[in-house]
Design a protein around this motif. Structure first.
Motif, short mmCIF file in Angstrom:
data_model
loop_
_atom_site.label_atom_id
_atom_site.label_comp_id
_atom_site.label_asym_id
_atom_site.label_seq_id
_atom_site.Cartn_x
_atom_site.Cartn_y
_atom_site.Cartn_z
N ASP A 18 3.80 12.67 -0.28
CA ASP A 18 2.53 13.39 -0.29
C ASP A 18 2.24 13.76 -1.75
N VAL A 19 1.29 13.05 -2.37
CA VAL A 19 1.03 13.25 -3.79
C VAL A 19 0.55 14.66 -4.10
N PRO A 20 -0.44 15.21 -3.38
CA PRO A 20 -0.90 16.57 -3.72
C PRO A 20 0.21 17.62 -3.59
N ARG A 21 1.07 17.47 -2.58
CA ARG A 21 2.12 18.47 -2.35
C ARG A 21 3.45 18.11 -3.03
N ARG A 22 3.54 16.89 -3.52
CA ARG A 22 4.77 16.42 -4.17
C ARG A 22 5.97 16.51 -3.24
N ARG A 23 5.78 16.06 -2.01
CA ARG A 23 6.84 16.06 -1.02
C ARG A 23 6.94 14.68 -0.38
N GLY A 24 8.13 14.39 0.15
CA GLY A 24 8.33 13.12 0.83
C GLY A 24 9.16 12.16 0.00
N GLN A 25 9.38 10.97 0.54
CA GLN A 25 10.31 10.01 -0.07
C GLN A 25 9.67 8.67 -0.43
N LEU A 26 9.00 8.05 0.53
CA LEU A 26 8.53 6.68 0.34
C LEU A 26 7.19 6.67 -0.39
N LYS A 27 7.17 6.10 -1.60
CA LYS A 27 5.96 6.07 -2.41
C LYS A 27 5.17 4.77 -2.24
N ASN A 28 5.86 3.64 -2.35
CA ASN A 28 5.18 2.35 -2.30
C ASN A 28 6.01 1.34 -1.53
N LEU A 29 5.33 0.37 -0.97
CA LEU A 29 5.96 -0.83 -0.42
C LEU A 29 5.45 -2.03 -1.22
N LEU A 30 6.35 -2.81 -1.76
CA LEU A 30 6.00 -3.98 -2.57
C LEU A 30 6.52 -5.22 -1.86
N VAL A 31 5.64 -6.08 -1.45
CA VAL A 31 6.01 -7.26 -0.67
C VAL A 31 5.56 -8.51 -1.42
N THR A 32 6.48 -9.42 -1.70
CA THR A 32 6.18 -10.67 -2.38
C THR A 32 6.54 -11.84 -1.48
N GLU A 33 5.66 -12.84 -1.44
CA GLU A 33 5.90 -14.03 -0.61
C GLU A 33 6.01 -15.26 -1.50
N SER A 34 7.03 -16.07 -1.25
CA SER A 34 7.22 -17.31 -2.01
C SER A 34 6.34 -18.41 -1.42
N PRO A 35 6.17 -19.52 -2.14
CA PRO A 35 5.40 -20.63 -1.58
C PRO A 35 5.98 -21.17 -0.28
N ASP A 36 7.29 -20.97 -0.05
CA ASP A 36 7.93 -21.42 1.18
C ASP A 36 7.86 -20.38 2.29
N GLY A 37 7.22 -19.24 2.02
CA GLY A 37 7.07 -18.21 3.04
C GLY A 37 8.19 -17.19 3.10
N GLU A 38 9.18 -17.29 2.18
CA GLU A 38 10.23 -16.27 2.16
C GLU A 38 9.68 -14.98 1.55
N LEU A 39 10.32 -13.87 1.89
CA LEU A 39 9.79 -12.56 1.52
C LEU A 39 10.79 -11.74 0.73
N MET A 40 10.25 -10.97 -0.21
CA MET A 40 10.99 -9.90 -0.88
C MET A 40 10.27 -8.60 -0.56
N VAL A 41 11.01 -7.62 -0.05
CA VAL A 41 10.45 -6.31 0.28
C VAL A 41 11.18 -5.25 -0.52
N ARG A 42 10.40 -4.44 -1.23
CA ARG A 42 10.97 -3.37 -2.04
C ARG A 42 10.41 -2.02 -1.57
N PHE A 43 11.31 -1.06 -1.36
CA PHE A 43 10.92 0.28 -0.96
C PHE A 43 11.01 1.18 -2.19
N VAL A 44 9.90 1.70 -2.66
CA VAL A 44 9.90 2.58 -3.83
C VAL A 44 10.02 4.01 -3.33
N LEU A 45 11.12 4.66 -3.69
CA LEU A 45 11.50 5.97 -3.16
C LEU A 45 11.59 7.01 -4.26
N ARG A 46 11.40 8.27 -3.86
CA ARG A 46 11.52 9.36 -4.84
C ARG A 46 12.99 9.58 -5.20
#
Length: 392
Positions: free
Chosen positions: A114-142
């Motif tokens: 929660d940006v206004p309250r500066r509480r919580g853990q998960l900030k962003n989800l970053l998902v990348t897909e390769s030309p073969d359809g494989e995935l990279m998932v990154r959890f950006v945490l506080r």
């Protein structure tokens, strides 16, 4: 491209969405031509168009709401979430991952930040897909407090997303408007996402940069390779090389190629591709591009530069101007800094240019320019000589 988010004024990131794509592309080329108008002899190749929608290989999703009902998209001016799961810039294959990831957020009890309250853990989800359809998932945490729960539920995520190849947690403790932090915890045995581009298997680590439009990135590398093959230099530097896209595409059995990049993650990725391809004349080194050039005892025959938006700057431009480098290929994501850098290298004359639309629906684009040393304009440094022994 029709977008309900744009029409409802929920997201205005695609600033050119109201214009036809043909008009967008023509406007970008005209913008670049105007900025480089001081070079009337410049030959302009036809611009490279992109798909209008579904072209992004990476989703950068801010997370808001609650763990039970997360919102994946962007934050408004007040720091509140705007859910953009149906954004037309993403292909259907990426769209399919968003509900799965939203469910995972609840299963792992990842409280959105929660940006206004500066509480919580998960900030962003970053998902990348390769030309073969494989995935990279990154959890950006506080903090790393949630990592144990992500590990616990990761088998479920891998079953729900069979193409998931790499998962990681990125730790971003600071309260600031950046996408990720410095610390990365890889949670899978596989640590790189294979990005096959025109027969070259580039490897992407979690913190490595890769162009967000794979098709146009491939066209960019093909054009650079064609120019390099035409000039046939014995030695080449790829400065700001990232994961080695230009260097690896331009390598051949008789050419010494050196790639320089400040990110050690990216260099590790480039080295993996080099080793797998058995490219003995290619080497990569982590370091500052300008510092590397200024400290070099010999200059190569050709230099490729692919700097960030600020450009290469006066020091590197000055070194290139006074060096014996015969040709430069400049890949730019900001034609304003490109024009400024070209003006600082009068002995290296722009010969050919091409606009590549890496970012449809926005004012951004990539420009590729070939520069060649004017007759009698050679610098003071001796050129590198061709050798037969592989670099070590």
């Amino acid at each position: 491209m029709q977008c309900s988010y744009f029409d409802a004024d929920r997201c205005r990131s695609c600033t050119l969405l109201g214009r036809s794509y043909a008009d967008q592309l023509a406007g970008k080329e005209e913008h670049c031509r105007t900025l480089l108008a001081d070079f009337p002899a410049l030959e302009w190749l036809p611009p490279v168009a992109s798909r209008e929608s579904g072209f992004r290989n990476k989703a950068k999703m801010a997370v808001a709401g609650t763990a039970e009902d997360p919102q994946l998209g962007i934050l408004d001016g007040g720091g509140r979430g705007v859910d953009l799961r149906e954004c037309g810039l993403y292909p259907a294959s990426l769209h399919a991952t968003f509900p799965v990831l939203a469910e995972f957020v609840g299963r792992a009890r990842l409280t959105p930040y929660d940006v206004p309250r500066r509480r919580g853990q998960l900030k962003n989800l970053l998902v990348t897909e390769s030309p073969d359809g494989e995935l990279m998932v990154r959890f950006v945490l506080r903090t790393d407090e949630s990592v144990v729960r992500i590990r616990k539920h990761l088998p479920w995520l891998r079953q729900a997303l069979p193409k998931l190849a790499v998962a990681s947690a990125n730790i971003l403790p600071e309260h600031k408007a950046v996408l990720e932090g410095e610390r990365e915890i890889v949670l899978t045995d596989q640590q790189t996402l294979r990005m096959g581009v025109d027969g070259v298997d580039l490897h992407l680590r979690p913190q490595s940069f890769f162009q967000t439009n794979t098709d146009v990135a491939a066209a960019l590398y093909r054009q650079a390779r064609a120019w390099v093959d035409e000039l046939a230099p014995a030695s080449l530097w790829d400065l700001y090389c990232g994961v080695g896209g230009f260097a690896l595409h331009c390598a051949d059995g008789d050419r010494n190629v050196t790639g320089i990049e400040v990110s050690r993650e990216a260099i590790a990725s480039a080295e993996l591709t080099r080793a797998q391809a058995g490219l003995g004349r290619v080497r990569f080194e982590a370091g500052d591009a300008t510092a590397f050039a200024l400290a070099a005892e010999q200059a190569p025959e050709l230099v490729i530069v692919n700097p960030p938006r600020r450009g290469i700057g006066p020091d590197l431009a000055g070194w290139l101007e006074s060096s014996s480098v015969r040709s430069v290929i400049y890949s730019s994501c900001n034609a304003v800094s490109l024009a400024r850098d070209l003006a600082a290298m009068p002995s290296l004359r722009p010969r050919r240019a091409r606009v590549l639309d890496m970012f449809p629906q926005t004012a951004h684009y990539e420009a590729l320019v070939l520069l060649e040393r004017a007759p009698g304009g050679a610098g003071q440094r001796p050129p590198a000589t061709r050798t037969t022994a592989p670099l070590t």
